[in-house]
Design a protein around this motif. Structure first.
Motif, PDB file in Angstrom:
ATOM      1  N   LEU A  63       0.851  -1.203   0.000  1.00  0.00           N
ATOM      2  CA  LEU A  63       0.000   0.000   0.000  1.00  0.00           C
ATOM      3  C   LEU A  63       0.882   1.246   0.000  1.00  0.00           C
ATOM      4  O   LEU A  63       0.626   2.214  -0.712  1.00  0.00           O
ATOM      5  CB  LEU A  63      -0.925  -0.035   1.231  1.00  0.00           C
ATOM      6  N   MET A  64       1.927   1.190   0.790  1.00  0.00           N
ATOM      7  CA  MET A  64       2.821   2.346   0.863  1.00  0.00           C
ATOM      8  C   MET A  64       3.537   2.571  -0.475  1.00  0.00           C
ATOM      9  O   MET A  64       3.725   3.717  -0.911  1.00  0.00           O
ATOM     10  CB  MET A  64       3.816   2.126   1.998  1.00  0.00           C
ATOM     11  N   ALA A  65       3.895   1.491  -1.138  1.00  0.00           N
ATOM     12  CA  ALA A  65       4.530   1.620  -2.460  1.00  0.00           C
ATOM     13  C   ALA A  65       3.560   2.266  -3.440  1.00  0.00           C
ATOM     14  O   ALA A  65       3.939   3.131  -4.237  1.00  0.00           O
ATOM     15  CB  ALA A  65       4.969   0.246  -2.970  1.00  0.00           C
ATOM     16  N   ALA A  66       2.282   1.877  -3.364  1.00  0.00           N
ATOM     17  CA  ALA A  66       1.290   2.477  -4.258  1.00  0.00           C
ATOM     18  C   ALA A  66       1.156   3.976  -3.987  1.00  0.00           C
ATOM     19  O   ALA A  66       1.086   4.781  -4.922  1.00  0.00           O
ATOM     20  CB  ALA A  66      -0.063   1.781  -4.097  1.00  0.00           C
ATOM     21  N   ASP A  67       1.164   4.361  -2.717  1.00  0.00           N
ATOM     22  CA  ASP A  67       1.094   5.788  -2.359  1.00  0.00           C
ATOM     23  C   ASP A  67       2.173   6.584  -3.072  1.00  0.00           C
ATOM     24  O   ASP A  67       1.954   7.708  -3.526  1.00  0.00           O
ATOM     25  CB  ASP A  67       1.405   5.996  -0.861  1.00  0.00           C
ATOM     26  N   ILE A  68       3.353   5.978  -3.089  1.00  0.00           N
ATOM     27  CA  ILE A  68       4.541   6.697  -3.564  1.00  0.00           C
ATOM     28  C   ILE A  68       4.652   6.641  -5.089  1.00  0.00           C
ATOM     29  O   ILE A  68       4.859   7.645  -5.759  1.00  0.00           O
ATOM     30  CB  ILE A  68       5.804   6.079  -2.925  1.00  0.00           C
ATOM     31  N   LEU A  69       4.478   5.438  -5.637  1.00  0.00           N
ATOM     32  CA  LEU A  69       4.679   5.251  -7.079  1.00  0.00           C
ATOM     33  C   LEU A  69       3.577   5.937  -7.886  1.00  0.00           C
ATOM     34  O   LEU A  69       3.807   6.392  -9.004  1.00  0.00           O
ATOM     35  CB  LEU A  69       4.735   3.757  -7.411  1.00  0.00           C
ATOM     36  N   MET A  70       2.389   6.014  -7.288  1.00  0.00           N
ATOM     37  CA  MET A  70       1.253   6.641  -7.967  1.00  0.00           C
ATOM     38  C   MET A  70       1.580   8.055  -8.432  1.00  0.00           C
ATOM     39  O   MET A  70       1.117   8.517  -9.461  1.00  0.00           O
ATOM     40  CB  MET A  70       0.068   6.676  -6.984  1.00  0.00           C
ATOM     41  N   PHE A  71       2.398   8.751  -7.624  1.00  0.00           N
ATOM     42  CA  PHE A  71       2.653  10.159  -7.927  1.00  0.00           C
ATOM     43  C   PHE A  71       4.092  10.418  -8.355  1.00  0.00           C
ATOM     44  O   PHE A  71       4.555  11.541  -8.360  1.00  0.00           O
ATOM     45  CB  PHE A  71       2.256  11.026  -6.717  1.00  0.00           C
ATOM     46  N   ASN A  72       4.777   9.367  -8.744  1.00  0.00           N
ATOM     47  CA  ASN A  72       6.148   9.517  -9.233  1.00  0.00           C
ATOM     48  C   ASN A  72       7.016  10.366  -8.323  1.00  0.00           C
ATOM     49  O   ASN A  72       7.730  11.272  -8.774  1.00  0.00           O
ATOM     50  CB  ASN A  72       6.136  10.103 -10.650  1.00  0.00           C
TER      51      ASN A  72
END
Ligand code: TRP
Length: 370
Positions: free
Chosen positions: A174-183
């Motif tokens: 989930l944390m990776a998605a938070d970060i990768l979502m917004f480059n």
């Protein structure tokens, strides 16, 4: 370049993959990195912000958001909150308090994108896509999960996964998605979170590799050693888990009471005191200017009494917190305003999340037929 400085322009990122153990380097040439560095961080919404949060995270984040070369994304990690806290009132109250705190302390939401994680449905969607490229073995090594297993072992439980939800186990995804979502290029975090940023790099890199494209920028953790870790009432690190915090916006009376509770030694007035081993001094100096800190040092050497020193620190903190405290209280009276601010933030965030998610779906074979 000094530690904590944020490079501008296309940056080469390097790190060791936890997944393969190899050194990886990637150039991130997403459009945003050509001009500004994107800084992103999340705040788990389970508690009430305290002086330690302010000094260690909120203040530096607000300052970074004012820099012209920085593009900042700050969000309430309320989906993360559900992992630790299933008390809906507490989650709701904490979200409100944390949002009000950041706004009261001067976060300019024209400058920074400020939103709630749970307002961005693309985040859980990306979480799934990343889950499908993330090795289970990687999650076995995540420290929150390992700590839970170690505790079960210590308690002599048969089931090593006792009390471990899939939420806790998959938390780094989930944390990776938070970060990768917004480059995001830079992710300011505490030391304990470095592993999660490394895992985010790993998942992003794996997705890029598997689907042969630069879909995700690989983030870098920023741990600022210059930022002070404040001690709490009992002299240990200020943390809600130690129950030793001074909440930022308690009433004047309560603040005074708490400052008086800060543990000091038994030296009498007139005896010289050591500022460097003193929590009271440490808290003071985190707020005061260099000159004010030097003056207090002299007071310690001259043997200021603890009662007088505590009054001084209280007065100082109170003078600094009075105005934001008023703004904070006014904001809490007007949750509709906070709701609107966060909704606008979510709109800005989704304007980026939607196209990225569409692209991700498409490359994975989930695009439209026509
Ligand atoms: N897990 C972080 C913490 O406990 C909070 C968080 C959630 C976060 N998502 C994030 C931090 C993304 C940085 C980037 O402190």
């Amino acid at each position: 370049m000094r530690r904590g400085d944020v490079p501008v322009g296309p940056v080469a990122l390097a790190g060791t993959s936890l997944y393969t153990g190899r050194i990886l380097t990637f150039r991130c040439d997403q459009p945003n990195s050509m001009t500004k560095t994107r800084v992103l961080t999340g705040i788990t919404t389970t508690g009430t912000p305290h002086l330690g949060n302010y000094v260690g995270a909120i203040k530096p984040a607000i300052e970074a958001s004012q820099r012209p070369d920085v593009d900042s994304f700050y969000f309430l990690a309320d989906l993360h909150a559900l992992i630790k806290c299933q008390d809906p009132r507490r989650v709701q109250q904490s979200r409100l308090e944390i949002a009000a705190t950041w706004l009261a302390l001067g976060l300019d939401t024209d400058n920074a994108v400020f939103y709630r994680q749970s307002d961005i449905p693309e985040i859980p969607e990306l979480t799934w896509m990343l889950s499908c490229v993330c090795a289970k073995g990687l999650m076995n090594r995540a420290h929150a999960y390992k700590a839970a297993v170690a505790e079960n072992e210590e308690l002599g439980h048969q089931d090593m996964d006792k009390g471990v939800s899939m939420g806790l186990f998959g938390y780094p995804v989930l944390m990776a998605a938070d970060i990768l979502m917004f480059n995001a290029n830079k992710v300011p975090v505490g030391r304990d979170q470095i592993q999660h940023i490394e895992m985010a790099r790993d998942m992003g890199g794996r997705f890029n590799h598997l689907y042969k494209g630069q879909y995700f920028t690989l983030p870098e953790a920023v741990v600022d050693d210059k930022v002070e870790v404040l001690n709490g009432l009992d002299g240990r690190k200020m943390s809600k888990s130690y129950n030793n915090t001074i909440p930022l916006f308690v009433s004047e009376k309560k603040l005074q009471k708490l400052v008086r509770k800060i543990k000091t030694n038994s030296l009498e007035p007139g005896e010289p005191k050591d500022p460097d081993s003193c929590t009271l001094f440490q808290i003071f100096s985190a707020f005061a200017s260099a000159e004010e800190t030097a003056a207090m040092r002299t007071e310690y050497a001259n043997g200021i009494g603890w009662g007088a020193a505590k009054d001084r620190v209280f007065e100082y903190l109170n003078a600094h917190l009075r105005e934001p405290r008023e703004r904070y209280n006014a904001l809490l009276e007007d949750p509709g305003h906070i709701e609107n601010v966060l909704k606008q933030g979510a709109e800005k965030a989704r304007a980026e999340a939607q196209p990225l998610m569409e692209r991700v779906r498409e490359v994975a074979g989930l695009g439209r037929f026509v």
